[in-house]
Each structure stands twice: as structure tokens, then as C-alpha cells.
Design an enzyme around this catalytic site. Sequence first.
Site, PDB file in Angstrom:
ATOM      1  N   PRO A  18       0.781  -1.241   0.000  1.00 27.60           N
ATOM      2  CA  PRO A  18       0.000   0.000   0.000  1.00 27.60           C
ATOM      3  C   PRO A  18       0.811   1.288   0.000  1.00 27.60           C
ATOM      4  O   PRO A  18       0.240   2.366  -0.015  1.00 27.60           O
ATOM      5  CB  PRO A  18      -0.812  -0.117   1.296  1.00 27.60           C
ATOM      6  CG  PRO A  18       0.050  -0.927   2.200  1.00 27.60           C
ATOM      7  CD  PRO A  18       0.761  -1.910   1.314  1.00 27.60           C
ATOM      8  N   ASP A  41       3.012   0.842 -11.758  1.00 25.52           N
ATOM      9  CA  ASP A  41       1.852   1.719 -11.659  1.00 25.52           C
ATOM     10  C   ASP A  41       2.214   3.011 -10.949  1.00 25.52           C
ATOM     11  O   ASP A  41       3.230   3.103 -10.252  1.00 25.52           O
ATOM     12  CB  ASP A  41       0.731   1.029 -10.873  1.00 25.52           C
ATOM     13  CG  ASP A  41       0.062  -0.084 -11.661  1.00 25.52           C
ATOM     14  OD1 ASP A  41       0.219  -0.103 -12.896  1.00 25.52           O
ATOM     15  OD2 ASP A  41      -0.613  -0.928 -11.045  1.00 25.52           O
ATOM     16  N   LYS A  63      -1.842   5.310 -13.958  1.00 21.04           N
ATOM     17  CA  LYS A  63      -3.241   5.540 -14.318  1.00 21.04           C
ATOM     18  C   LYS A  63      -3.884   6.429 -13.274  1.00 21.04           C
ATOM     19  O   LYS A  63      -3.630   6.299 -12.084  1.00 21.04           O
ATOM     20  CB  LYS A  63      -4.016   4.218 -14.402  1.00 21.04           C
ATOM     21  CG  LYS A  63      -3.529   3.262 -15.461  1.00 21.04           C
ATOM     22  CD  LYS A  63      -4.351   1.987 -15.448  1.00 21.04           C
ATOM     23  CE  LYS A  63      -3.856   0.986 -16.474  1.00 21.04           C
ATOM     24  NZ  LYS A  63      -4.651  -0.265 -16.465  1.00 21.04           N
ATOM     25  N   GLY A  95      -0.476  -2.334  -3.955  1.00 22.28           N
ATOM     26  CA  GLY A  95      -1.295  -3.287  -3.209  1.00 22.28           C
ATOM     27  C   GLY A  95      -1.018  -4.708  -3.633  1.00 22.28           C
ATOM     28  O   GLY A  95       0.127  -5.157  -3.695  1.00 22.28           O
ATOM     29  N   ASP A  96      -2.088  -5.438  -3.957  1.00 20.26           N
ATOM     30  CA  ASP A  96      -1.989  -6.825  -4.398  1.00 20.26           C
ATOM     31  C   ASP A  96      -2.449  -6.915  -5.851  1.00 20.26           C
ATOM     32  O   ASP A  96      -3.445  -6.290  -6.222  1.00 20.26           O
ATOM     33  CB  ASP A  96      -2.865  -7.722  -3.513  1.00 20.26           C
ATOM     34  CG  ASP A  96      -2.780  -9.178  -3.922  1.00 20.26           C
ATOM     35  OD1 ASP A  96      -1.910  -9.883  -3.400  1.00 20.26           O
ATOM     36  OD2 ASP A  96      -3.575  -9.609  -4.792  1.00 20.26           O
ATOM     37  N   THR A 124      -2.611  -5.763   0.542  1.00 24.94           N
ATOM     38  CA  THR A 124      -3.603  -4.908  -0.090  1.00 24.94           C
ATOM     39  C   THR A 124      -3.911  -3.706   0.792  1.00 24.94           C
ATOM     40  O   THR A 124      -3.683  -3.729   2.009  1.00 24.94           O
ATOM     41  CB  THR A 124      -4.887  -5.702  -0.392  1.00 24.94           C
ATOM     42  OG1 THR A 124      -5.774  -4.878  -1.173  1.00 24.94           O
ATOM     43  CG2 THR A 124      -5.595  -6.120   0.882  1.00 24.94           C
ATOM     44  N   MET A 175     -11.124   3.179  -4.326  1.00 24.42           N
ATOM     45  CA  MET A 175     -11.381   4.110  -5.425  1.00 24.42           C
ATOM     46  C   MET A 175     -12.773   4.731  -5.332  1.00 24.42           C
ATOM     47  O   MET A 175     -13.488   4.854  -6.318  1.00 24.42           O
ATOM     48  CB  MET A 175     -11.216   3.392  -6.777  1.00 24.42           C
ATOM     49  CG  MET A 175      -9.841   2.774  -6.973  1.00 24.42           C
ATOM     50  SD  MET A 175      -9.731   1.681  -8.411  1.00 24.42           S
ATOM     51  CE  MET A 175     -10.684   0.252  -7.828  1.00 24.42           C
ATOM     52  N   GLY A 204      -2.670   5.913   3.222  1.00 21.98           N
ATOM     53  CA  GLY A 204      -2.393   4.950   4.279  1.00 21.98           C
ATOM     54  C   GLY A 204      -1.022   4.316   4.188  1.00 21.98           C
ATOM     55  O   GLY A 204      -0.510   4.063   3.086  1.00 21.98           O
TER      56      GLY A 204
END
Length: 265
Positions: A18, A41, A63, A95-96, A124, A175, A204
Site C-alpha cells: 500500500p 503503476d 493511471k 497493493g496486491d 492490499t 477508489m 495509508g
Amino acid sequence: MEKTFPSPGKLWLVGAGPGAPDLLTLRAARLLTSADLVVHDGLVGDGVLALIPPHVERISVAKQRSRHTMKQEMINELIVRETRAGRQVVRLKGGDPFIFGRGGEELDAAREAGIACEVVPGITAAAGCAAQAGLPLTHREDASAVSFVAGQCKDLTDQDWSGLAGHGRTLVIYMGLATATAIADKLIADGVSPALPVAVVERGTTAEARVLRTLLTDLGDLVAREQVQSPALIIVGKVAARADALDCLGAPGVTASLKDVACEF
């Protein structure tokens, strides 16, 4: 002419966790140092990216809502092409990979192309953010089930969210900032109490993290008033008002920065 490498290529779908670099798994950290190419990402934390050695090539496919550096189909083509060329390719995802990370689509593309692919799970956002905020996603007295949903899903009003939140349940929304008001209205319309506690965890697991708490009926107002920025997670359920979190972060409706509180998480 396409450059080739002496060893067979392999694709790794790797979860970066995270945000905090020390929440990266040992396997993920090792792969970052041995890769030929890392395709990452935008939500991958800077601390994690700093672990990639200078000689390893990086490509960002960041993104954002309604704006993509590279469409998913192009990402699939990129990782397949580079792996076929014999490279060790790490597809690094926040995350995952298999929880709202589109890792399943990329695994499908690898299978269809006949290339070797391995998935390395990551922590995650739901687990990482809740742990830092002191919010147990399950609790013997408050919640025996947890649901993860995407707040950006199409046709939100047509979704049946009844049973996802309420008595004995925790709902974690990824999201969901842009649709926070619609999410609250939808849950209430589907029978969830407007007075159910809600926590919003912004950035977080990082040093800039903060937690905001309110009631479900006021979720949209809170997000707008506090100008909550992505990435952020919305947690709906009685666990959002657990005593440990209140002792650390103040009363419901109060904003707190996690780096300013005395509690250790």
C-alpha cells in the site's frame, strides 16, 4: 531488430503493497534487484521505486481516474513483448495484483501468449491502511465478514449492495472518493443505517497518512470539506469506531494525522 536475451524470459506480477517500502515482501524486493525491466503503476510508493537498482530499466504506466498513460491492452502487449524477448519482467502493482489491480487480465494475456508468469502477492490497501489506523476489519463483537468493492464501478445505482454493510459486516471501498456521496446514498437506499460509522484513510501506511471519521450519511460532505486526495480507502462498519482508534485519533468527525499521534501501530 528486436533485442534478445540469453535466458528464457519470465513475467512476474508483483504486489508493491500500500505504499510503505518496508511492507514490501522479501520476494518482491529480491525480484526488483534481479529484473531486467520493471513496469510500474503510479500508486507504487516512491520508497519502493527507490529500491530498484539504477541499471534496471523502468517504464511507468501510471493511471488516474479518466486519464491513462497507457491503456490496459497496450500494457498487456508491452509485458508480453518484453518477456518474449527473453527479459525478466516485473509488473509492479500497488497493493496486491489480484485485488482491483487488473492482475487477472495480465495473467490471462501471459497465458494466451504462452509465456511463463508467476504472481507475487502484496499487502492490499484494506489490510495495510486499517492496521495503521488501528481499525480491525473483523472483530468478534462487531464484524465477522468483510467485503471489498470498487467505488468506480459503472452503473453504481444499478448495483445491489444490500448485505455488504451493516450488522456484523465491514465494507471496504477502494477508489471511492469521486463517488463518495453516491456510495453513501446507495448504501442507505439499500437499507444500511445512515448512522453507521465510517473511516476514510488517506495515503495509508505513509508518513502523510491521516484518518477522518464520520457517519455514513455525512461521508460525501466529509470528503469534500477535507479535500481528501487519492489514494484513499473508505471503511464502513462498527469497527470504524473501535475504542483503540478513538483513543488515538480523537472523536468521530475529527481529522488526525497519524504522524502526530502518540500511538504505535
